[in-house]
Design an enzyme around this catalytic site. Structure first.
Site, mmCIF file in Angstrom:
data_model
loop_
_atom_site.group_PDB
_atom_site.id
_atom_site.type_symbol
_atom_site.label_atom_id
_atom_site.label_comp_id
_atom_site.label_asym_id
_atom_site.label_seq_id
_atom_site.Cartn_x
_atom_site.Cartn_y
_atom_site.Cartn_z
ATOM 1 N N GLU B 441 0.826 -1.224 0.000
ATOM 2 C CA GLU B 441 0.000 0.000 0.000
ATOM 3 C C GLU B 441 0.856 1.269 0.000
ATOM 4 O O GLU B 441 0.476 2.281 0.576
ATOM 5 C CB GLU B 441 -0.966 0.017 1.197
ATOM 6 C CG GLU B 441 -2.187 -0.854 1.042
ATOM 7 C CD GLU B 441 -3.111 -0.401 -0.097
ATOM 8 O OE1 GLU B 441 -3.154 0.786 -0.386
ATOM 9 O OE2 GLU B 441 -3.758 -1.272 -0.697
ATOM 10 N N GLY B 442 1.999 1.214 -0.650
ATOM 11 C CA GLY B 442 2.900 2.374 -0.700
ATOM 12 C C GLY B 442 3.917 2.303 0.419
ATOM 13 O O GLY B 442 3.566 2.366 1.586
#
Lengths: 606, 606
Positions: B441-442
């Protein structure tokens, strides 16, 4: 998928330029054989063995792990063959006395060798590593007969050794050891008890294993004053090492661990196993202390090994992996994206890894010279001085370098993004393997208590004063007030280093004052204090490396890029890592109250 | 060997006292059913399910892992049965709209539920977790027919969902996506390409899986402006969800990972798989952005889950394990040694874990109210305000809480000493499982660029100003100048908090100025800046919790111990953790030169 190339250029820079190993060897006639030609040849051969034989077994060893079956342990495929090559190359004997078959080269060279083997394959390197521990104990405390039999075999590598300290109920707190030693009429002892977490405690690399065991004699005083040290071979032998029947020591199981899976971690059951006393009765712990510092420096080395392996591989990946564009404009317009090394945050992680690996290596190689000095000391006074120097720097090295080695391993994984989490790339294995290093041979917390409690407070700061004096002498010699030709360039290092040392001394004094009225101050401050000490110490070595690099820049035109890179990395360290001391200075001086005021039953509510 | 007890007392303190969820729910008539009685019952039932059903599968799930065989994935023993119970309990539908079979309760309650399931068994919780992501996308962008078919199944939990973004050549840099979507005459599309790292991409918990896939239409613009979003079911169905033939999407393999081994991470091969467009053509990434913040908050939650599980178990161990004596004198003279919780350094690790877990929970629960506000916004303007608030705090939560969750997990392992490294205790699994959270998610680096680049510099500090204003209003209302009855006690928090916020604003401005002349300043400062922001933000929540605790102390005599513990933990946070900002302030402002000046080819020499 991992690669490793021994960093010979960096090693030679330290050995030749920064620490002048050859000048140091000349002071010890025993080391006259350690000439540049021989040493370079050793480095090359060792690098070849590590790169070609050990590294390829690193990931397969993790995947396969050690197998336990009915008391027997099988090491992963290839481990035994690599060990055989290691013996045939004469590597176990490199830095051990000629008297028992060793090559008599300096321990500091053994440290370089250990770095290479440990970086290429830490799990594999633990088997010979534990042998070194047993050898050092035998060398210091064994009788002539014990040395003749056991040291000869261990030096040849035909047997390996262990250190059996931990029991289920105690690791750090060895006063709780329960294993018993009952004397027999023939001067031997029957050893009974359970030892756990015994690295290399059982394996198939050699026919025999020599266990060094902590146990209690009948009616021994309680606690640490009642512990004695015993030699307990896995297989009994005659005095020439010809093997006879098995001793009553069996491997009950091996541990399933987070990492270092190819290193066997045994539960050993001693059931009236026959052993010999080594050293005086009830002085077992003191005997252990004599080599504990070198064992701990050997573990500190794992920090450098983890940092180096992670760095080399994440650097290569960062140059290859294409993702996004540099914020300062496309750097590779003909490619679909820029390699991630253009991104400052990736650079920061890489530079941090580089600073840890090279700075840590310098700290280890400096310390290795002290180990040489201890071994070669001609007088008790000389030995004492060197022992104290080693005793002071050891907890810093062990805790600080293993914590930073783990940090570097985690940066390596992070640089790989999601791929870092996948086994085939190998980066997550480096993290798992590195994770043990802050635990064994005394946790970070134990090292910190050793540093602040024993080495600072108990000596009333003497050891710190000596080390500070050394650093401040260096600062003075290279300062703006000196006649050093590089004093202007060095000013950016000398000034913050002097200031950091002054703070170190001042905070130590303040802690000592506070600890007088509240003993909890010691434990409350200790880990932050140790990390603070580590950053200042590493700054000293980065400044030394910068100084040497400036000197060489003038004379060694061919390798200018190397020296420039060294100076720029020193700049990085001083601007980006040394400031970590700021927060540590604040928190170490905080009142222990915030830690201790909450009743332990009120730490959680359901 | 791990245990877990849902921290209901702490959850209720936040829900009732600190954040007044019930007052907040009253503002939204849709949430009128969320009464204290119902909510308490939900907490109790959810806790029971997590403690009794999910936790026992945590370690066995890791040991067994997911099995891949010829395109099929088998989840570990017990996972399917637990999922069945989860469906039967109606848990998937808790906070989803009634229109498609949901219970229509607030998203903020879904967050509490996710915390409990995620702490008890993060790997298991990922299967329903990914469904929530797919549901949110469908809810926002699906056509009526798409919602009717897919949302109904997902809300019931009979099907699960995925998000298919990453490809072998790109994760972060989605502009490189190559998967193709060819239109068919009937309005569907043929999707072809390879997606990797697809969580819950293949499993045996449900009969069908709904993949949300990023792909390119023919002649779509290059880069991120040419990506569209498609629904690709694993098994085709009619409009009522009656399953038909398999679609052309196959699982090629699953990844062997460091942790979350019970969560299946699939390589999916789409080979003319039939899909439907969702949302407008070429607006796929924009559609993703609408729910990316909530997905990221969901990952931030993993930090709290890791911290809580590690804390609970290391606390129990620290009370039991006997080693050494307190430096202030024996605390348990009748025992062989004191429990390690008496040692200040162990305390420091425990208090750090506690501060992370409770402080992180507060940050998440605060943010969950913003998510409620977005969902219930009556006007575009209301929605925009809430969206901006969420957009600002999200990268801080995601990166800061996952980094600190990992720290807490590592403290937990460390408190166990050598035993922490052994699998059976479970502590090393928490570290391995937590390690993914700073990546997916980054990554932390991506969150940091989002915060400093997009949320600070691009808005010219507007979002920060709004948040700072909120904090400073709190400070003013509770300050010595206010009429707050607890102003004297609160002074120790209000003063450093105000100062920290002032620094935050000032450093942000300085960074903005520096970034104008050197864009590398952004990436160079970003991660330190984000961590700085995180510590200040968490300080705000610790101050709020202390304030609520002081208020309750006067009225709730029965639970005084709880409130006192809360205040003492706030004191710990302010004295021991907030000062970490000191070093970060220094390093974030350093010149990017030290990162960038070294030519990338000169980072290593062999």
């Amino acid at each position: 998928m991992l690669t490793y190339k021994a960093p010979v250029a960096d090693i030679k820079f330290l050995v030749e330029d920064v620490f002048d190993y050859y000048g140091h060897y000349k002071k010890h006639p025993e080391f006259e054989e350690a000439t540049p030609d021989l040493v370079d040849a050793i480095f090359q051969e060792c690098a070849k063995f590590c790169e070609n034989e050990l590294l390829p077994l690193y990931q397969s060893g993790d995947k396969e792990g050690c197998q336990f079956d009915n008391g027997k342990v099988t090491t992963p495929k290839g481990f035994k063959e690599a060990y055989q090559q290691y013996i045939e190359g004469g590597w176990p004997s490199l830095s051990h006395p000629e008297e028992y078959g060793g090559q008599g080269l300096p321990p500091s060279l053994g440290m370089v060798q250990s770095e290479m083997t440990g970086t290429a394959n830490w799990s594999w390197a633990m088997y010979p590593g534990l042998s070194h521990g047993a050898m050092n104990t035998l060398q210091s405390h064994g009788s002539a007969a014990q040395k003749e039999l056991y040291l000869t075999q261990l030096t040849a590598g035909t047997w390996t050794g262990t250190m059996c300290l931990t029991e289920p109920q105690c690791g750090t707190d060895l006063g709780q050891v329960k294993t018993k030693a009952e004397p027999n009429d023939d001067g031997t002892y029957n050893i009974s008890g359970t030892k756990i977490f015994i690295s290399a405690g059982e394996h198939d690399l050699t026919e025999n294993i020599v266990h060094i065991v902590l146990a209690r004699l009948p009616n021994a005083p309680a606690g640490t004053r009642g512990i004695s040290l015993f030699i307990v071979p896995k297989i009994k032998s005659d005095e020439h090492g010809t093997l006879g029947e098995a001793n009553n020591v069996t491997c009950g199981s091996i541990e399933e661990k987070m990492g270092i899976k190819a290193s066997s971690t045994a539960v050993l059951n001693f059931d009236n196993a026959v052993g010999e006393l080594i050293g005086p009765e009830n002085k077992g712990l003191e005997c252990m202390f004599t080599f504990m510092n070198t064992a701990r420096v050997g573990t500190a080395l794992q920090g450098v090994c983890s940092a180096e392996l992670a760095f080399q591989n994440s650097l290569a990946y960062a140059k290859e992996r294409l993702s996004m564009r540099s914020l300062t404009g496309k750097k590779y317009p003909d490619q679909v994206a820029d390699p991630i090394i253009v991104h400052p945050d990736v650079r920061k992680m890489l530079m941090t890894q580089k600073a840890i690996s090279e700075g840590g290596r310098a700290m280890i190689y400096y310390t290795a010279k002290i180990v040489d000095d201890i071994e070669m000391a001609k007088t008790e006074a000389e030995k004492k001085v060197a022992d104290e120097r080693l005793g002071f720097i050891t907890p810093i090295l062990k805790a600080f370098l293993t914590e930073l080695g783990l940090e570097s391993a985690n940066h390596g994984l992070q640089i790989f993004g999601g791929h870092g989490y996948i086994k085939e790339w190998g980066m997550e294995q480096i993290v798992r393997d590195a994770r043990i290093s802050t635990l064994y041979e005394g946790t970070t917390g134990i090292q910190a208590l050793d540093l602040l409690g024993r080495k600072i407070l108990l000596t009333r700061g003497k050891a710190l004063n000596n080390f500070s004096k050394e650093i401040l002498t260096f600062c003075k010699d290279k300062s703006m007030l000196s006649s050093s030709p590089h004093k202007r360039q060095m000013n950016k290092f000398i000034w913050p280093l002097s200031k950091a040392v002054a703070n170190w001394q001042q905070y130590s004094l303040r802690l000592a004052m506070k600890a007088k009225s509240n003993r909890d101050m010691v434990g409350s401050a200790s880990v932050d204090y140790l990390m603070f000490s580590g950053y200042v110490t590493m700054a000293y070595f980065w400044a030394q490396m910068a100084q040497s690099a400036y000197e060489k820049l003038a004379t060694d035109v061919e390798n200018r890029d190397f020296y420039r890179a060294k100076i720029k990395t020193a700049e990085f360290y001083f601007e980006r890592m040394l400031p970590r001391t700021k927060s540590l200075a604040k928190t170490m001086l905080a009142d222990p109250k915030t830690l201790m005021q909450l009743d332990q039953e009120l730490l959680s509510f359901s």
